[in-house]
Design a protein around this motif. Structure first.
Motif, PDB file in Angstrom:
ATOM      1  N   LYS A 100      -7.724  -0.968   2.285  1.00 19.25           N
ATOM      2  CA  LYS A 100      -6.319  -1.405   2.277  1.00 19.25           C
ATOM      3  C   LYS A 100      -5.978  -2.176   3.558  1.00 19.25           C
ATOM      4  O   LYS A 100      -6.774  -2.269   4.470  1.00 19.25           O
ATOM      5  N   ASN A 101      -4.769  -2.738   3.582  1.00 18.11           N
ATOM      6  CA  ASN A 101      -4.260  -3.487   4.747  1.00 18.11           C
ATOM      7  C   ASN A 101      -5.249  -4.576   5.145  1.00 18.11           C
ATOM      8  O   ASN A 101      -5.565  -4.751   6.316  1.00 18.11           O
ATOM      9  N   SER A 133      -2.265  -4.905   0.552  1.00 19.90           N
ATOM     10  CA  SER A 133      -3.606  -5.358   0.170  1.00 19.90           C
ATOM     11  C   SER A 133      -3.443  -6.717  -0.497  1.00 19.90           C
ATOM     12  O   SER A 133      -2.622  -6.879  -1.397  1.00 19.90           O
ATOM     13  N   ASP A 157       0.831  -1.204   0.000  1.00 19.00           N
ATOM     14  CA  ASP A 157       0.000   0.000   0.000  1.00 19.00           C
ATOM     15  C   ASP A 157       0.869   1.258   0.000  1.00 19.00           C
ATOM     16  O   ASP A 157       1.829   1.361   0.782  1.00 19.00           O
ATOM     17  N   LYS A 173      -7.938  -3.076  -1.768  1.00 18.55           N
ATOM     18  CA  LYS A 173      -7.486  -1.687  -1.791  1.00 18.55           C
ATOM     19  C   LYS A 173      -8.667  -0.728  -1.740  1.00 18.55           C
ATOM     20  O   LYS A 173      -8.642   0.276  -1.027  1.00 18.55           O
TER      21      LYS A 173
END
Length: 953
Positions: free
Chosen positions: A690-691, A658, A579, A686
Motif C-alpha cells: 500500500k501507499n 494505492s 487505503d 495494495k
C-alpha cells in the motif's frame, strides 16, 4: 715507462677488498638501525596497547552513557504513550459534552482501558466521575489541578499513588475553551516496574564482570560513588586526589600494575557525573619484557648472518653490471635515434632499472608523437572554422529575405475583406452591425438600453471587454477575426453577457457583407438564451459530476477518454484507491466518511498542478494526465498532498493511497480494457504494501491469471489431501538446544512458495479451512511424537480472518477435548493486523484462548504497525523480532536499539524470539543481547516430520 710492483692481479684483489669493506659498512648500519628501531617499536607497541586500553575504557564509559540514555528514552516513550491516551480520552469527553453522566464516563473508561475519568465545571467542582466518592470535590490552591482552573490548558503529572487506594497512577488534565476541564488517570504500575530494571547498580555490575577490570564505579557530580564493583585484586581501594579529580574533563593515572581513568558521563551533551575505572597492566608488562628478549636475540642472529653473507660477494654482481649499464645509457640519443632502447638480459642485477629507463623512453616517444598529432588537428580545425564563418554570412542574407516575404503576406491577409447579409427575425433580439473601422452599432436594442448604448458606435474590442464574460472574450474576437481574415463567412457562438450583478447567455449570429473581394460590414443578431442555457447546464452538470464531491464522474471519464482515444492522443490514467478507508467508515460513521471524501477531493483539486480528476465511486479517484508528465514525481506529489493536507472537524488524518497507472494507447485503446488494467495495477500496489504506485505491464495480467490458477490448486489440495507440514526448530539461547518448533505449510506436489499462496488463500477466505487442517494435523503429529517419547511445543501461524471466524474458538475447544495433548503444547502466532479491525473483540478472543492453556506469540514485530503500546494491553507470552530488525540494527552503531527492545520486552515479562539467524556472528550478538530464543537457517531449515524426529531421538 711506468712500472708497478703490484701488477694487474694485485690491483684487482685490492678493488674487491675495497668493495667488500664498503658493502660491510651499510650492512652494519642496517643491523644497528634494526636493533634500535625494534626497541623503539616495542615502546610504540606498548604505548599503542596503552592507548587501546584507554580507548576500551572510554568505550565502556560511552556504552554506559548510552545504556542510561536509552533507559531514559524507553521510560519517556512509554510515559508519552500514556499521555497520548489521556489526551484522546479528554477529547472524546469534550466532543460528547451533551451525553455526560457518571454512567457515560464509566463506560468510556472501560472502553478506553483507563482507570478514572473526572469532569469539572469552570469553577473547579467535580460534577461527573467514575469514582462515586469523589463527586462534589472542589479544587483548592494546594492541589495541582488548581493550575488548570487558573487557565493552564494542559497538565501532565508524574506517576504517583492515588490518595484513596494507593495505586500507582498517571494523571493528566485538559481544559476546554469554556473553562470546563477533564482529568484522566491510567494505571501505571507496569511503567514503574519497568524503570526499576534500568538502575545504575545493574548497569555497573554488568560492566564490572568483564576480564582485566580491577575496579569500576559510577560517581555523582561531587565524585561520591553511586555504585561500584571491586574485584578484590587491588591492595586497598583506588582513589583520585582532589587535585586529580577537579573539573569535568578526562583524567588518568598509571602505575606499574594498573591503569586508572576518570571519565565524565554526558547524556545528550549534558554532564551527569563521572565514570571511574581501573584496568590491570599485568599482560602488557609481560609482553614488553618478552619483546625485548626476542629483539636482542634476533639482532645477534642477524649480525652473524650479515658477516657471513658479506664474504660471499663477488665482483660480477656489482662492477661489471654497472660498467655495462653506463655504456648503454651513453648510447641514448633522442635527436638521432628516438626508437633506441637498452638491451635487457635475464639475471642482470639492474634488470628492473633497465625496464624503467625503457618505459620512460616509450613515454617520451609517445608524448612527442602526440604533440605532432595535436598540431595537425589544430591546423585542420582552423580551416573548418573559416568555412563555417562563410556559411553563416550566407544564411543571414537568406533569413532576412524570408522575413520580408512573410511581412508582406501578413499585411495582405489583413486587407482581405468581404460582405455578408443575414435576416434577423424575432422581436426579443439585439441587431448589431460592424463597419470596416471595426465600430459596432446596436440598432435594435430598445428593450436592453441598460446593457448597450443604443445607436452609438463603439469599437468591437471595447464592447467585448466591457460586456462579454472574460472566459468568452477570446472566442468572440476569434470569430470576428475569422470573417475579417476570410477564413469564415458567418459567426455562430454562445457567450455570457455581463449586466450589473446578472450574467445572461446570448446566441450571437452574424454574416459578413462583401464588395468584391473585400468585406464591407458584418451584420447580425443577439438572441437571449439564458433560461434555456441554465437548464441545459444544470442537466449537463448532473450528468457529468459526482453529487458528493462535485468532481467529474465515471460517465464523463468515459466521454473524455473516448474523445482522446478517437483523436489518437496519448496520456496516462491514474487510479487512486484510499487505503483502509473502510476503517474510517466503521469507526467514525459514513456521514463523517463522506465529509472526508469531500475534503480529499478539495485537497486534490487545490494542490495538484496537473491533470483532470474524476471520482468513479466509493473511495476511488481517477486522474487523466498528459504523456509528458513525470509519473514518479506526480505520484510523490499525490502522497505528499494527502499526508499533509487532510483535516476534517479538527481531526487530522494520515491518508495514504494505492495507485495504479496505465498509458494509452500503449496499454490499449479500449476503455473497458484500460480500466481493467489500471485496476490490476492498483491492486498490485495494495498487495505489495500500500501507499505506493504501480505502472501496469502485461506481467500483472499474467499474475492475475496465475493467482486464479493457484486459488484453484488450493481448493484441489483441500479436497485431495494435497497439503503437508514442515517444522523448523526454535533454539533455547541459554541451553543451545531445541526448545520448540514452528509448523510451516507446504503443498505436496507443487513447489509454489508459501509467500505466494498464503496471501491468495487469505484473500479468498480459503485460509479458514486451511487453518483448521493445519491445527488438526499438528495435534495428530504431537500425539504421534508422544508415543515415541518426544514432548515438544508447536507454534502455529494464525490469520486475522481465522480470528474473525465465530466458529474458531469452538473448533479449538473441540480439537483439544477430542485429543490427548496438553493445550500447553500449542502456541498461536498472530500479527499486529488483528488490531486494525474489531480490536476489542480480538483481544477478548485471545484472552479466552490463553485461558484454555494455549500461549500467544506476536509474530513479525518490527514491521507494519509495530508499536510498544500494543505490548501493554494485548495478551501475549512472547514477541518474535522480524528478520528486518536484525538486518537494520545488527551494525555496531545501532546494536543498542536491539538491546533496548529486548530489555523493554523483558520488563513487560515477555519472552523474545529472534528470526532469520543465518551466521555465527548473528547468533553470538543476539545471545549477548539476552534474547531468549533464536530461529533461522544457521540452526536448521524447515524439515519434514520424519527428519525433525532426529533432532529429539
Amino acid at each position: 715507462m711506468t712500472f708497478s710492483i703490484w701488477g694487474d692481479d694485485m690491483g684487482k684483489n685490492s678493488e674487491e677488498k675495497y668493495i667488500r669493506r664498503i658493502y660491510l659498512i651499510p650492512m652494519l648500519l642496517i643491523i644497528a638501525v634494526f636493533i634500535i628501531g625494534s626497541f623503539f617499536y616495542s615502546i610504540f607497541v606498548r604505548n599503542a596497547m596503552l592507548q587501546t586500553m584507554r580507548m576500551n575504557m572510554e568505550e565502556i564509559g560511552e556504552s554506559l552513557g548510552e545504556k542510561i540514555k536509552y533507559s531514559y528514552i524507553a521510560k519517556e516513550k512509554i510515559e508519552g504513550l500514556l499521555e497520548d491516551r489521556i489526551r484522546a480520552a479528554a477529547r472524546i469527553v469534550f466532543n460528547n459534552r451533551q451525553n455526560l453522566s457518571n454512567e457515560f464516563l464509566e463506560q468510556l473508561a472501560k472502553d478506553l482501558d483507563v482507570e478514572e475519568i473526572h469532569w469539572f465545571d469552570s469553577k473547579g467542582e467535580l460534577i461527573y466521575s467514575t469514582v462515586e466518592g469523589y463527586l462534589g470535590w472542589q479544587t483548592h490552591p494546594q492541589h495541582p489541578l488548581y493550575a488548570i482552573l487558573q487557565g493552564q490548558r494542559e497538565l501532565m503529572e508524574d506517576i504517583r499513588p492515588d490518595e484513596r487506594f494507593g495505586r500507582l497512577l498517571k494523571h493528566g488534565a485538559l481544559r476546554d475553551t469554556d473553562g470546563t476541564f477533564v482529568q484522566v488517570a491510567i494505571l501505571a504500575e507496569k511503567v514503574v516496574e519497568l524503570t526499576d530494571k534500568f538502575t545504575f547498580a545493574s548497569l555497573v555490575k554488568d560492566i564490572g564482570e568483564k576480564d582485566k577490570i580491577l575496579y569500576i564505579a559510577l560517581l555523582d557530580h561531587n565524585k561520591e560513588p553511586l555504585t561500584f564493583v571491586d574485584n578484590g585484586q587491588l591492595q586497598g581501594k583506588l582513589e583520585l586526589t582532589q587535585k586529580e579529580g577537579e573539573g569535568k574533563g578526562t583524567l588518568e593515572r598509571q602505575t606499574f600494575s594498573f591503569y586508572e581513568l576518570l571519565l565524565p558521563v554526558n547524556i545528550d551533551d549534558k554532564f551527569t557525573g563521572y565514570f571511574h575505572i581501573a584496568y590491570s597492566k599485568r599482560d602488557l608488562n609481560l609482553f614488553f619484557i618478552g619483546n625485548l628478549v626476542i629483539i636482542n636475540t634476533l639482532g645477534f642472529i642477524f649480525l652473524l648472518f650479515a658477516i657471513s653473507f658479506n664474504g660471499m660477494l663477488q665482483q660480477r654482481y656489482i662492477i661489471k653490471p654497472i660498467t655495462a649499464l653506463k655504456k648503454d645509457v651513453a648510447s641514448i640519443s633522442l635527436e638521432e635515434n628516438i626508437s633506441f632502447r637498452l638491451p635487457i638480459e635475464e639475471g642482470d642485477p639492474f634488470y628492473n632499472l633497465r625496464e624503467i629507463i625503457n618505459y620512460l623512453l616509450d613515454k617520451i616517444q609517445s608524448y612527442i608523437e602526440r604533440l605532432n598529432k595535436k598540431q595537425e588537428d589544430l591546423e585542420f580545425a582552423n580551416r573548418e572554422l573559416e568555412e563555417i564563418l562563410g556559411e553563416l554570412s550566407a544564411s543571414e542574407e537568406e533569413i532576412k529575405s524570408q522575413y520580408e516575404e512573410l511581412a508582406y503576406l501578413w499585411q495582405k491577409n489583413l486587407e482581405l475583406k468581404d460582405k455578408y447579409e443575414m435576416a434577423i427575425k424575432g422581436t426579443n433580439s439585439i441587431i448589431w452591425e460592424v463597419d470596416r473601422d471595426l465600430n459596432v452599432n446596436f440598432t435594435s436594442a430598445e428593450n436592453l438600453t441598460d446593457l448597450f448604448d443604443n445607436g452609438k458606435k463603439t469599437k468591437v474590442e471595447d464592447v467585448v471587454k466591457r460586456f462579454v464574460h472574460s472566459e468568452d472574450r477570446e472566442t468572440v474576437l476569434k470569430e470576428f477575426n475569422k470573417i475579417i481574415s476570410g477564413d469564415s463567412e458567418e459567426i455562430d457562438v454562445e457567450v455570457r453577457v455581463l449586466g450589473g450583478e446578472k450574467v445572461s447567455w446570448y446566441l450571437v449570429k452574424g454574416k459578413g457583407s462583401y464588395q468584391g473581394e473585400q468585406w464591407h460590414s458584418i451584420n447580425g443578431v443577439m438572441i437571449d438564451i439564458t433560461d434555456l442555457k441554465e437548464k441545459e447546464l444544470h442537466i449537463q452538470y448532473l450528468a457529468d459530476h459526482d453529487p458528493l464531491t462535485g468532481l467529474f464522474n465515471r460517465r464523463k471519464l468515459i466521454e473524455i477518454l473516448n474523445t482522446k482515444l478517437s483523436k489518437g492522443e496519448k496520456g496516462w490514467i491514474f487510479l487512486l484507491d484510499l487505503d483502509n478507508f473502510k476503517n474510517i467508515n466503521d469507526t467514525l460513521g459514513h456521514f463523517y466518511g463522506d465529509k472526508l471524501l469531500q475534503k480529499i477531493a478539495e485537497v486534490l483539486q487545490e494542490n495538484l498542478t496537473q491533470g483532470e480528476i474524476f471520482r468513479i465511486g466509493g473511495d476511488e479517484f481517477i486522474i487523466l494526465l498528459d504523456p509528458a508528465v513525470d509519473i514518479a514525481s506526480f505520484s510523490k506529489e499525490i502522497f505528499k498532498v494527502l499526508k499533509e493536507k487532510v483535516i476534517v472537524d479538527n481531526l487530522s488524518h494520515l491518508i495514504t493511497a494505492s495507485i495504479g497507472i496505465v498509458g494509452y494507447p500503449i496499454d490499449g485503446t479500449n476503455i473497458e480494457d484500460l480500466l481493467k488494467k489500471v485496476d490490476i495495477a492498483m491492486y498490485q500496489s495494495k498487495n505489495t504494501g500500500k501507499n505506493k504506485y504501480t505502472v501496469f505491464d502485461q506481467r500483472m495480467a499474467d499474475t492475475f491469471s496465475q493467482k486464479v490458477k493457484i486459488e484453484n490448486q488450493l481448493r484441489d489440495a483441500l479436497k485431495k489431501d494435497g497439503f503437508t507440514l514442515h517444522y523448523q526448530p526454535v533454539i533455547d539461547t541459554e541451553r543451545g538446544k531445541t526448545a520448540y518448533v514452528e509448523a510451516l505449510l507446504r503443498l505436496k506436489d507443487n513447489w509454489i512458495s508459501p509467500a505466494l499462496f498464503i496471501p491468495i488463500a487469505e484473500e479468498s477466505d480459503l485460509i479458514i479451512s486451511i487453518g483448521k487442517w493445519v491445527i488438526e494435523k499438528v495435534v495428530k503429529d504431537i500425539e504421534s511424537w508422544k508415543t515415541k517419547g518426544i514432548n515438544t511445543k508447536v507454534a502455529i501461524n494464525i490469520s486475522p480472518k481465522q480470528l474473525s471466524d465465530p466458529k474458531f474458538l469452538p473448533f479449538i475447544e473441540k480439537v483439544l477435548k477430542e485429543s490427548s495433548i496438553s493445550p500447553k503444547t500449542l502456541e498461536f502466532e498472530i500479527t499486529e493486523n488483528i488490531l486494525l479491525e474489531n480490536r476489542e473483540e480480538n483481544i477478548e478472543l485471545l484472552n479466552k484462548i490463553r485461558e484454555l492453556g494455549v500461549s500467544i506469540s506476536l509474530d513479525d514485530f518490527g514491521t507494519g504497525y509495530s508499536s510498544l503500546n500494543y505490548l501493554t494491553y494485548v495478551p501475549l507470552d512472547k514477541i518474535k523480532l522480524d528478520k528486518s530488525i536484525k538486518d537494520r540494527f545488527i551494525q555496531l552503531d545501532k546494536i543498542t536499539i536491539i538491546d533496548s527492545i529486548v530489555n523493554i520486552a523483558h520488563g513487560l515479562e515477555l519472552k523474545v524470539v529472534a528470526e532469520g539467524i543465518e551466521t555465527e556472528e548473528e547468533y553470538k550478538r543476539f545471545k549477548k543481547a539476552n534474547c531468549d530464543y533464536l530461529q533461522g537457517y544457521y540452526f536448521s531449515k524447515p524439515v519434514d516430520k520424519d527428519t525433525l524426529e532426529n533432532f529429539f531421538l
